[in-house]
Structures are given as structure tokens and as C-alpha cells.
Design a protein around this motif. Structure first.
Motif, mmCIF file in Angstrom:
data_model
loop_
_atom_site.group_PDB
_atom_site.id
_atom_site.type_symbol
_atom_site.label_atom_id
_atom_site.label_comp_id
_atom_site.label_asym_id
_atom_site.label_seq_id
_atom_site.Cartn_x
_atom_site.Cartn_y
_atom_site.Cartn_z
ATOM 1 N N GLU A 42 -79.289 71.526 104.404
ATOM 2 C CA GLU A 42 -78.690 71.238 105.704
ATOM 3 C C GLU A 42 -77.388 70.464 105.536
ATOM 4 O O GLU A 42 -77.256 69.651 104.612
ATOM 5 N N PRO A 43 -76.437 70.676 106.446
ATOM 6 C CA PRO A 43 -75.199 69.888 106.402
ATOM 7 C C PRO A 43 -75.428 68.493 106.966
ATOM 8 O O PRO A 43 -76.192 68.316 107.917
ATOM 9 N N LYS A 44 -74.779 67.501 106.358
ATOM 10 C CA LYS A 44 -74.803 66.154 106.915
ATOM 11 C C LYS A 44 -73.712 65.972 107.971
ATOM 12 O O LYS A 44 -73.807 65.102 108.823
ATOM 13 N N GLN A 45 -72.676 66.779 107.877
ATOM 14 C CA GLN A 45 -71.503 66.600 108.722
ATOM 15 C C GLN A 45 -71.692 67.189 110.118
ATOM 16 O O GLN A 45 -72.416 68.170 110.297
ATOM 17 N N MET A 87 -70.963 60.131 93.745
ATOM 18 C CA MET A 87 -71.413 61.088 94.749
ATOM 19 C C MET A 87 -72.659 60.549 95.420
ATOM 20 O O MET A 87 -73.582 60.073 94.759
ATOM 21 N N ALA A 88 -72.717 60.605 96.723
ATOM 22 C CA ALA A 88 -73.832 60.047 97.452
ATOM 23 C C ALA A 88 -75.095 60.835 97.188
ATOM 24 O O ALA A 88 -75.068 62.043 96.962
ATOM 25 N N PRO A 89 -76.261 60.171 97.199
ATOM 26 C CA PRO A 89 -77.512 60.878 96.963
ATOM 27 C C PRO A 89 -77.835 61.809 98.115
ATOM 28 O O PRO A 89 -77.406 61.622 99.249
ATOM 29 N N ILE A 90 -78.643 62.806 97.817
ATOM 30 C CA ILE A 90 -79.057 63.756 98.836
ATOM 31 C C ILE A 90 -80.103 63.114 99.734
ATOM 32 O O ILE A 90 -80.960 62.380 99.294
ATOM 33 N N ASP A 91 -80.033 63.413 101.033
ATOM 34 C CA ASP A 91 -81.014 62.877 101.963
ATOM 35 C C ASP A 91 -82.419 63.312 101.583
ATOM 36 O O ASP A 91 -82.631 64.412 101.077
ATOM 37 N N GLY A 127 -74.015 75.223 99.839
ATOM 38 C CA GLY A 127 -74.379 75.288 98.438
ATOM 39 C C GLY A 127 -75.166 74.078 98.007
ATOM 40 O O GLY A 127 -75.197 73.066 98.670
ATOM 41 N N VAL A 128 -75.820 74.214 96.857
ATOM 42 C CA VAL A 128 -76.644 73.155 96.319
ATOM 43 C C VAL A 128 -76.565 73.187 94.808
ATOM 44 O O VAL A 128 -76.462 74.225 94.236
ATOM 45 N N ALA A 129 -76.640 72.027 94.141
ATOM 46 C CA ALA A 129 -76.700 71.983 92.686
ATOM 47 C C ALA A 129 -77.648 70.871 92.271
ATOM 48 O O ALA A 129 -77.775 69.860 92.944
ATOM 49 N N ALA A 130 -78.315 71.064 91.161
ATOM 50 C CA ALA A 130 -79.340 70.115 90.741
ATOM 51 C C ALA A 130 -78.791 68.718 90.497
ATOM 52 O O ALA A 130 -79.506 67.727 90.622
ATOM 53 N N ALA A 131 -77.515 68.618 90.160
ATOM 54 C CA ALA A 131 -76.944 67.318 89.824
ATOM 55 C C ALA A 131 -77.043 66.307 90.958
ATOM 56 O O ALA A 131 -77.050 65.097 90.710
ATOM 57 N N THR A 132 -77.114 66.769 92.178
ATOM 58 C CA THR A 132 -77.132 65.822 93.295
ATOM 59 C C THR A 132 -78.385 65.945 94.143
ATOM 60 O O THR A 132 -78.411 65.522 95.291
ATOM 61 N N THR A 184 -74.159 67.460 101.730
ATOM 62 C CA THR A 184 -75.328 68.331 101.833
ATOM 63 C C THR A 184 -76.626 67.549 101.679
ATOM 64 O O THR A 184 -76.751 66.698 100.807
ATOM 65 N N SER A 185 -77.589 67.880 102.514
ATOM 66 C CA SER A 185 -78.938 67.339 102.403
ATOM 67 C C SER A 185 -79.859 68.438 101.897
ATOM 68 O O SER A 185 -79.856 69.558 102.416
ATOM 69 N N VAL A 186 -80.642 68.147 100.868
ATOM 70 C CA VAL A 186 -81.565 69.122 100.295
ATOM 71 C C VAL A 186 -82.955 68.506 100.213
ATOM 72 O O VAL A 186 -83.133 67.425 99.665
ATOM 73 N N THR A 187 -83.927 69.194 100.779
ATOM 74 C CA THR A 187 -85.306 68.716 100.747
ATOM 75 C C THR A 187 -86.243 69.868 100.443
ATOM 76 O O THR A 187 -85.846 71.043 100.510
ATOM 77 N N VAL A 188 -87.472 69.554 100.135
ATOM 78 C CA VAL A 188 -88.518 70.559 100.019
ATOM 79 C C VAL A 188 -89.325 70.498 101.301
ATOM 80 O O VAL A 188 -89.903 69.466 101.637
ATOM 81 N N GLY A 189 -89.344 71.580 102.039
ATOM 82 C CA GLY A 189 -89.950 71.593 103.367
ATOM 83 C C GLY A 189 -91.318 72.221 103.397
ATOM 84 O O GLY A 189 -91.592 73.071 104.229
#
Length: 413
Positions: free
Chosen positions: A229-232, A1-5, A36-41, A208-213
Motif C-alpha cells: 500500500e502507498p503511504k502517500q 530509509m524509513a521502515p515499512i509500516d 513496488g517492493v524490495a526485501a531490503a525495506t 511503501t507499506s508492506v504487510t502480510v495480510g
């Protein structure tokens, strides 16, 4: 699975205080399949605090997700402002009547059955417009939610085995008994930032891209901002932002903005919150003198839907057989057959959906006519969820653009 941005330059936005008139609810409004988001990625993305917002210790997105997951706040009270803006046309109240009819609630059968205080009908109001709620909780056995409506108030109280609904406008009471160990009775209707955040955190993939903003202040509390945020390309979702209480890990605010820009589609946040134990009397309830009390097993809404309502629901259920999801992540599209050829069901030939059928031509005036390899059809658009109904009776729906729906229909041929 690709890493999150990741984005180490993202800082907190300004104006994070909840704004009146911009919060709202509806699980049906935001399909879980497309977010959705999960800690694994989750990538390790530090939070920055260099724009005048609270100066909090740096955390990664993974740490913040874990903080939400471990949050176990049992006691709280506060005020929540909800706003949902789908950009739907004004139907003069028709949409409320349809929802009531499909739920079998008051007014759906015209036969006097049901109760104006039945939560299954009353809480559907949260799926549109702006609302103010007062909420309180003291463990799994005591919760209270009050919906403030002009000079009226609707309250739903869970105290031990008893669940009470009270509508002050009609002076009606609805009573049911919760099974042992049951949690908040209104949990099927999202009403707090935590409800929405939990739905958004249920699943994730590499789209999915997940960051702390950065950080923010919400209801006087220091918070981190988690940005999803969606990457697609092709999704109507722009971003989901969750303000997470720095001390307790409780989501304080949930905002979903559309890719098209403008006001949030869903904005739910505390304007006041306390994590102190509410007074025990908060959850006491005695039916007022003269109030009409309906027991759940006596209610037409709970025990039996009006006959025509059952028929319509049964027909809809049959015609949605074969429901499947195509695509992945934010671009997921649900597709099924209606059994009605000729596009929108009219109630004339096949696909008779009872009282809903006659609305075909009326609703068609709000859609866009489209053509493709699949043939032709009508696309109904909101600021988030769009649906294509083809002339051969197929439905394609999702939080995707009109072009994405047409492409999916073409690919299915």
C-alpha cells in the motif's frame, strides 16, 4: 530509509477465490514507477490465520518476499482469469483500432500486410476486458499460452527455436525463430500473476507499506497474502495484494484495487493450477491444412510497419523527447512536451500526429477542463492512471489524482 509500516492485526479477507470477470492485464496500465517492493525495506510482519483460512506457519513480509524471489518453478499448467477495469468510456471499438494502428498490426494499414496471428497485435487484447487463458510451461524452452475467445482460440507456442502463433478464427499462422536461450516469447505482455507480481516487486522506497495480510485458498492451493500500500496521499492506488503459494512461492493471484474503492482495476489469478510436468505434446504444433502461414521476416507487421504507421510513431517519439519523472514513489508523474500548442493535437496547426490528430476534439469531450497557475488544460481520468494535457502542449501523467496533476503543473511553472 524509513521502515515499512506493520500491522499485526491484519487478517485474511474473505472471498479470496478468483471471481469470474475480475481479472485482466496490461503492464502499460500499471506504471512500475509508482509501485513496488524490495526485501531490503520490508518490516517483519507476521501472517495471521484466525478467520477460517488455511492455518499456515507465521511468516514475515521479508520472508515472503524472499520466498517469491527464490521461487524457481519450471513446470506448470493451469487456467488464468484476467480482468482489467479502468473505467474507460465505451468508444465502440475505436480504442482497439487505435492500438492495432500504433502497433503496425493487422488492419492498421489497410493494405493486407501483417498477420492476424502476430502476437504483437493479438495479445494487446489483454489490456482491457475479461479473458480466460490456458498456460503451460516446461522450462525456458517450452511455453504455451492460449487465449480463449468465445468459440475461437488464439495460441502462442514456444518450442525450442520455434515460436508459433495460431488464430483459429482466421485460420492464420505466424512463425518466427527464437534466439538461443530465449525465454517465453510473450513475456512483454503480462499474462500470469507472477508477471504482475514481478513488476510490482522491482523497486521500493520509504513511501511503501508492506504487510502480510493473512492466508487464503487460491485454485485449491494454500497461500499467504502479501499486501502493498502507498503511504502517500494523492495516489490513485489503494492496495496491491499478491497471493503467494505457501509451498512453491509462486504468485497465484494479483489484485490491484483503486483508492476510490469498488472493483479491482487489475485482477489476475489462477482458477486451476498444477506444478506437474506437462505432456510434451502440449507444445507440439503443425500448421493446419489450408492455413495461411506468415514468416516473421515476411510479415508487414514484424518487418515493416505501414508507412503512415511509421510516420505517426516517429512523430510521437520526437514529440516525447525530454520525458522526465517528477515526484517520488507512488506520486511519481511523467511529464513531456507534445510540441502542440492549444491543448489536444488536432492535426491542423503543429503537432500533427497523423491519424491520431483528428481525434483531439472527440477525445476532449471525455476530459475535465482545469485551470491553475500553469494556465488551463484538460484532465483525462481513468480509475488508475490520469493525464493532464495543458493548452501550451505539456503532458503530466501518473497514477495520481487530478489535484496532484494540477499541483505538479503549477510547480513546474
Amino acid at each position: 530509509m524509513a521502515p515499512i509500516d506493520s500491522d499485526d492485526n491484519r487478517t485474511a479477507g474473505e472471498g479470496e477465490e478468483p471471481r469470474a470477470g475480475r481479472r485482466k492485464a496490461a503492464r502499460y496500465v500499471v506504471p512500475v514507477a509508482v509501485m513496488g517492493v524490495a526485501a531490503a525495506t520490508i518490516g517483519l510482519v507476521p501472517a495471521l490465520a484466525d478467520s477460517g483460512d488455511p492455518d499456515l506457519p507465521k511468516v514475515t513480509a521479508e520472508q515472503l518476499i524472499e520466498k517469491i524471489a527464490k521461487s524457481d518453478v519450471q513446470q506448470l499448467s493451469g487456467t488464468v482469469r484476467i480482468n482489467t477495469d479502468l473505467g474507460l468510456p465505451d468508444l465502440g471499438g475505436l480504442e482497439s483500432g487505435l492500438m492495432s494502428g500504433m502497433s503496425g498490426g493487422p488492419g492498421s494499414g489497410g493494405d493486407g500486410e501483417g498477420s492476424a496471428a502476430d502476437p504483437s497485435a493479438k495479445l494487446t487484447a489483454l489490456v482491457s476486458g475479461s479473458h480466460t487463458l490456458r498456460v503451460a510451461a516446461d522450462g525456458p524452452d517450452r511455453q504455451k499460452l492460449s487465449l480463449m475467445e468465445n468459440a475461437a482460440e488464439y495460441s502462442l507456442i514456444h518450442n525450442g527455436k520455434d515460436v508459433w502463433g495460431y488464430d483459429s478464427q482466421s485460420n492464420e499462422v505466424y512463425h518466427s525463430t527464437a534466439p538461443d536461450g530465449a525465454e517465453r516469447p510473450e513475456k512483454d505482455v503480462p499474462a500470469t500473476p507472477k508477471d504482475f507480481a514481478e513488476e510490482a516487486l522491482k523497486s521500493v522506497d520509504d513511501t511503501t507499506s508492506v504487510t502480510v495480510g493473512g492466508t487464503a485458498q487460491v485454485a485449491g492451493r494454500d497461500a499467504y497474502r502479501l499486501v502493498v500500500e502507498p503511504k502517500q496521499d494523492g495516489s490513485t492506488v489503494g492496495a496491491i495484494t499478491v497471493a503467494v503459494d505457501a509451498e512453491t512461492g509462486t504468485p497465484l493471484k494479483f489484485t490491484l484495487t483503486p483508492a476510490s474503492g469498488g472493483a479491482a482495476v487489475v485482477d489476475v489469478g489462477f482458477t486451476k493450477v498444477s506444478f506437474a510436468k506437462p505432456d510434451a505434446s502440449t507444445f507440439d504444433f503443425t500448421p493446419p491444412a489450408g492455413a495461411k502461414v506468415t514468416e516473421a521476416d515476411e510479415s508487414g507487421a514484424a518487418a515493416k510497419a505501414p508507412e503512415h504507421g511509421r510516420e505517426a510513431e516517429g512523430e510521437l517519439a520526437k514529440e516525447m523527447d525530454g520525458l522526465e519523472v517528477i515526484g517520488e514513489g507512488w506520486n511519481s508523474i511523467a511529464t513531456f512536451g507534445t510540441g502542440a500548442r492549444g491543448g489536444l493535437p488536432t492535426g491542423a496547426e503543429g503537432g500533427d500526429l497523423g491519424d491520431l490528430g483528428g481525434l483531439g476534439g472527440f477525445l476532449g469531450s471525455f476530459g475535465d477542463q482545469v485551470k491553475g497557475d500553469f494556465g488551463s488544460g484538460t484532465v483525462f481520468k481513468t480509475r488508475l492512471v490520469n493525464a493532464l494535457i495543458t493548452d501550451d502542449g505539456k503532458v503530466y501523467a501518473g497514477a495520481v489524482t487530478k489535484d496532484a496533476l494540477v499541483k505538479a503543473a503549477d510547480a513546474a511553472k
